[in-house]
Design a protein around this motif. Structure first.
Motif, mmCIF file in Angstrom:
data_model
loop_
_atom_site.group_PDB
_atom_site.id
_atom_site.type_symbol
_atom_site.label_atom_id
_atom_site.label_comp_id
_atom_site.label_asym_id
_atom_site.label_seq_id
_atom_site.Cartn_x
_atom_site.Cartn_y
_atom_site.Cartn_z
ATOM 1 N N MET A 1 0.841 -1.179 0.000
ATOM 2 C CA MET A 1 0.000 0.000 0.000
ATOM 3 C C MET A 1 0.886 1.242 0.000
ATOM 4 O O MET A 1 1.824 1.350 0.784
ATOM 5 C CB MET A 1 -0.903 -0.028 1.225
ATOM 6 C CG MET A 1 -1.844 1.098 1.301
ATOM 7 S SD MET A 1 -3.110 0.666 2.500
ATOM 8 C CE MET A 1 -3.944 2.166 2.602
ATOM 9 N N ALA A 2 0.554 2.167 -0.863
ATOM 10 C CA ALA A 2 1.342 3.392 -0.983
ATOM 11 C C ALA A 2 0.954 4.365 0.122
ATOM 12 O O ALA A 2 -0.141 4.314 0.678
ATOM 13 C CB ALA A 2 1.107 4.030 -2.345
ATOM 14 N N ASP A 3 1.865 5.261 0.417
ATOM 15 C CA ASP A 3 1.520 6.251 1.430
ATOM 16 C C ASP A 3 0.587 7.303 0.829
ATOM 17 O O ASP A 3 0.574 7.513 -0.381
ATOM 18 C CB ASP A 3 2.795 6.867 2.011
ATOM 19 C CG ASP A 3 3.531 7.746 1.031
ATOM 20 O OD1 ASP A 3 3.339 8.963 1.097
ATOM 21 O OD2 ASP A 3 4.290 7.205 0.193
ATOM 22 N N ARG A 6 1.983 9.993 -1.611
ATOM 23 C CA ARG A 6 2.284 9.528 -2.972
ATOM 24 C C ARG A 6 1.001 9.361 -3.779
ATOM 25 O O ARG A 6 0.935 9.737 -4.959
ATOM 26 C CB ARG A 6 3.039 8.207 -2.926
ATOM 27 C CG ARG A 6 3.403 7.729 -4.315
ATOM 28 C CD ARG A 6 4.344 6.550 -4.272
ATOM 29 N NE ARG A 6 4.768 6.226 -5.629
ATOM 30 C CZ ARG A 6 4.728 5.009 -6.143
ATOM 31 N NH1 ARG A 6 4.301 4.000 -5.405
ATOM 32 N NH2 ARG A 6 5.121 4.801 -7.373
ATOM 33 N N ALA A 7 -0.047 8.827 -3.147
ATOM 34 C CA ALA A 7 -1.333 8.672 -3.834
ATOM 35 C C ALA A 7 -1.890 10.036 -4.249
ATOM 36 O O ALA A 7 -2.436 10.189 -5.345
ATOM 37 C CB ALA A 7 -2.324 7.937 -2.939
ATOM 38 N N THR A 42 -7.058 5.089 -5.286
ATOM 39 C CA THR A 42 -7.116 4.181 -4.146
ATOM 40 C C THR A 42 -5.727 4.036 -3.530
ATOM 41 O O THR A 42 -4.712 4.384 -4.140
ATOM 42 C CB THR A 42 -7.642 2.801 -4.578
ATOM 43 O OG1 THR A 42 -6.798 2.279 -5.596
ATOM 44 C CG2 THR A 42 -9.069 2.887 -5.064
ATOM 45 N N GLY A 43 -5.689 3.494 -2.325
ATOM 46 C CA GLY A 43 -4.426 3.367 -1.604
ATOM 47 C C GLY A 43 -3.423 2.464 -2.288
ATOM 48 O O GLY A 43 -2.212 2.668 -2.176
ATOM 49 N N ASP A 44 -3.891 1.462 -3.030
ATOM 50 C CA ASP A 44 -2.968 0.565 -3.727
ATOM 51 C C ASP A 44 -2.635 1.044 -5.142
ATOM 52 O O ASP A 44 -1.964 0.347 -5.896
ATOM 53 C CB ASP A 44 -3.531 -0.857 -3.776
ATOM 54 C CG ASP A 44 -4.867 -0.937 -4.493
ATOM 55 O OD1 ASP A 44 -5.386 0.118 -4.915
ATOM 56 O OD2 ASP A 44 -5.385 -2.061 -4.634
ATOM 57 N N LEU A 45 -3.113 2.217 -5.510
ATOM 58 C CA LEU A 45 -2.834 2.868 -6.804
ATOM 59 C C LEU A 45 -3.362 2.077 -8.000
ATOM 60 O O LEU A 45 -2.847 2.193 -9.108
ATOM 61 C CB LEU A 45 -1.336 3.132 -6.987
ATOM 62 C CG LEU A 45 -0.633 3.901 -5.871
ATOM 63 C CD1 LEU A 45 0.850 4.013 -6.170
ATOM 64 C CD2 LEU A 45 -1.254 5.262 -5.671
ATOM 65 N N GLN A 46 -4.398 1.276 -7.792
ATOM 66 C CA GLN A 46 -4.936 0.448 -8.863
ATOM 67 C C GLN A 46 -6.144 1.060 -9.554
ATOM 68 O O GLN A 46 -6.488 0.645 -10.652
ATOM 69 C CB GLN A 46 -5.332 -0.929 -8.308
ATOM 70 C CG GLN A 46 -4.157 -1.735 -7.829
ATOM 71 C CD GLN A 46 -3.211 -2.070 -8.964
ATOM 72 O OE1 GLN A 46 -3.616 -2.579 -9.995
ATOM 73 N NE2 GLN A 46 -1.937 -1.769 -8.768
ATOM 74 N N HIS A 47 -6.796 2.004 -8.905
ATOM 75 C CA HIS A 47 -8.022 2.570 -9.472
ATOM 76 C C HIS A 47 -8.036 4.082 -9.241
ATOM 77 O O HIS A 47 -7.732 4.557 -8.147
ATOM 78 C CB HIS A 47 -9.242 1.931 -8.813
ATOM 79 C CG HIS A 47 -10.533 2.404 -9.404
ATOM 80 N ND1 HIS A 47 -10.982 2.004 -10.636
ATOM 81 C CD2 HIS A 47 -11.459 3.281 -8.933
ATOM 82 C CE1 HIS A 47 -12.135 2.586 -10.893
ATOM 83 N NE2 HIS A 47 -12.436 3.376 -9.878
ATOM 84 N N PRO A 89 -3.242 2.728 -13.278
ATOM 85 C CA PRO A 89 -4.554 2.553 -12.633
ATOM 86 C C PRO A 89 -5.691 2.566 -13.654
ATOM 87 O O PRO A 89 -5.603 3.217 -14.698
ATOM 88 C CB PRO A 89 -4.651 3.745 -11.683
ATOM 89 C CG PRO A 89 -3.681 4.741 -12.182
ATOM 90 C CD PRO A 89 -2.613 3.994 -12.907
#
Length: 162
Positions: A1-3, A6-7, A42-47, A89
């Motif tokens: 999970m990105a900080d 960064r998101a 999103t926190g995982d930078l996927q969407h 994303p």
């Protein structure tokens, strides 16, 4: 999970890339006057959710939504080249409700101003139901003593007259 910092930076960069792509590279006459208002990742930078507004009628808004849906893959490709992270994303375009909310607030404010003006007109000719100043005031002791002295003097004169 990105900080979260960064998101937020990636979301800001996606917002700029999408806006530039729509302005300079996407050539479709159905595309209305679009403004990219916000982007959230999103926190995982996927969407990524991209919020936009369109200036114009409902038909122009719908046409712009159709253009964005049809060109989502091309826009995502441009975003992937522009941000340079390992996974690009997925993009979701959401019509922003800010203009409708602002219009609703303006209507409420106009109604409130009209009611305030009506109350001001009604209060202009109003008078107090009772006394103008209903609060008790401290009694002036000197005036009260003088009044009692006058009563005592009147009683003494009445006794002398008998």
């Amino acid at each position: 999970m990105a900080d979260p910092a960064r998101a937020r930076k990636i979301a800001d960069r996606i917002k700029v890339i999408v806006a530039e792509y729509l302005e300079f590279r996407l050539k479709d006459e159905r595309l209305g006057f679009v403004t990219i208002t916000d982007c959230r990742v999103t926190g995982d930078l996927q969407h990524a959710s991209v919020f936009y507004t369109v200036f114009g009628s409902d038909e122009e808004r719908q046409a712009t939504a159709d253009v964005l849906a049809a060109n989502t893959g091309r826009i995502r490709s441009a975003v992937g080249k522009g941000i340079g992270i390992r996974l690009t994303p997925s993009l979701e375009f959401i019509a922003d409700a800010i203009p409708e909310g602002a219009a609703h607030l303006e209507d409420v404010l106009a109604q409130t101003r009209a009611r305030d003006a009506e109350l001001a007109r009604a209060a202009a000719g109003a008078t107090y139901a009772g006394e103008a100043d209903p609060y008790r005031k401290p009694v002036d002791r000197d005036a009260e003593d003088a009044f009692e002295d006058d009563l005592d003097a009147g009683a003494d004169a009445d006794v002398d007259a008998r």
